[in-house]
Design an enzyme around this catalytic site. Sequence first.
Site, PDB file in Angstrom:
ATOM      1  N   ASP A 198      34.710  24.647  29.982  1.00 16.90           N
ATOM      2  CA  ASP A 198      35.048  23.272  29.663  1.00 16.90           C
ATOM      3  C   ASP A 198      36.479  23.266  29.148  1.00 16.90           C
ATOM      4  OD1 ASP A 198      34.216  20.605  29.739  1.00 16.90           O
ATOM      5  OD2 ASP A 198      33.779  20.562  27.603  1.00 16.90           O
ATOM      6  N   PHE A 240      45.464  19.178  39.860  1.00 15.39           N
ATOM      7  CA  PHE A 240      44.455  18.140  39.661  1.00 15.39           C
ATOM      8  C   PHE A 240      44.535  17.629  38.220  1.00 15.39           C
ATOM      9  CE2 PHE A 240      41.096  20.237  37.094  1.00 15.39           C
ATOM     10  CZ  PHE A 240      41.602  21.525  37.080  1.00 15.39           C
TER      11      PHE A 240
HETATM   12  P1  IMP Z   1      36.310  19.328  32.472  1.00 15.76           P
HETATM   13  O1  IMP Z   1      36.536  20.666  31.906  1.00 15.76           O
HETATM   14  O2  IMP Z   1      35.939  19.408  33.926  1.00 15.76           O
HETATM   15  O3  IMP Z   1      35.398  18.466  31.655  1.00 15.76           O
HETATM   16  O4  IMP Z   1      37.721  18.626  32.506  1.00 15.76           O
HETATM   17  C1  IMP Z   1      38.180  17.716  31.548  1.00 15.76           C
HETATM   18  C2  IMP Z   1      39.311  16.897  32.103  1.00 15.76           C
HETATM   19  O5  IMP Z   1      40.503  17.629  32.023  1.00 15.76           O
HETATM   20  C3  IMP Z   1      39.162  16.429  33.537  1.00 15.76           C
HETATM   21  O6  IMP Z   1      39.731  15.150  33.671  1.00 15.76           O
HETATM   22  C4  IMP Z   1      39.921  17.443  34.295  1.00 15.76           C
HETATM   23  O7  IMP Z   1      40.410  16.925  35.473  1.00 15.76           O
HETATM   24  C5  IMP Z   1      41.042  17.768  33.308  1.00 15.76           C
HETATM   25  N1  IMP Z   1      41.480  19.145  33.480  1.00 15.76           N
HETATM   26  C6  IMP Z   1      40.740  20.267  33.304  1.00 15.76           C
HETATM   27  N2  IMP Z   1      41.486  21.352  33.582  1.00 15.76           N
HETATM   28  C7  IMP Z   1      42.709  20.876  33.924  1.00 15.76           C
HETATM   29  C8  IMP Z   1      43.902  21.523  34.348  1.00 15.76           C
HETATM   30  O8  IMP Z   1      44.014  22.743  34.482  1.00 15.76           O
HETATM   31  N3  IMP Z   1      44.939  20.700  34.619  1.00 15.76           N
HETATM   32  C9  IMP Z   1      44.879  19.352  34.485  1.00 15.76           C
HETATM   33  N4  IMP Z   1      43.781  18.716  34.131  1.00 15.76           N
HETATM   34  C10 IMP Z   1      42.708  19.472  33.850  1.00 15.76           C
END
Ligand code: IMP
Length: 192
Positions: free
Chosen positions: A69, A149
Amino acid sequence: MQKLIFATNNRHKTEEIRSVLKGRFNIITLAEAGIDIDIPEPFDTLEENAKEKAITIYKLTGISCFGEDTGLETHALNGEPGVKSARYAGEERDFTANMEKLLNKLRGKADRTARFRTVISLILEGIEYQFEGICEGQIAEAPRGEKGFGYDPVFVPLRSNRTFAEMSMAEKNQYSHRGKAVERFVQFLIKI
Ligand code: IMP
């Protein structure tokens, strides 16, 4: 080669982690394991959510697996969006709307420092281990770049003047929170 299921449906995260691992482990995606579920993120900490993702898949398969996460934490907004990064602007998890909300809330603020933090939870033969990776940086005034992303177009890591979205995946991995967490996880797996 050791087989590990990665408890995510995010193909960008899978590509980044495979690129850091360089074939050292056999990473199986949920789709490749024939699992079609929306993994829950019900908690208020990255640690608990990462563990929940990994445990959910471990209970389903009995195969060693890991979840991760990630949150983006800004100093001027007391750590926002943090653990709520994916749904910052609403349940649709819209990258563009999330970035716009962040840029609006930071407008006029002198302090644009921020950091990405990733927690990986690994379940190996039923025992949990965690690994953290942090990348310090700044939020840009406006989105730049087409790669990556999520918040990549607005995040500029320390010691660079380009956003993550202006970097190749290999270059992003050298700086990134996820790259650092995965390196720790690899060192652990190599040792045991
Ligand atoms: P999760 O870990 O998938 O819950 O991501 C949380 C949020 O942060 C989401 O909107 C992802 O797109 C963003 N996110 C996670 N990792 C990255 C990254 O490496 N770069 C940019 N956004 C990220």
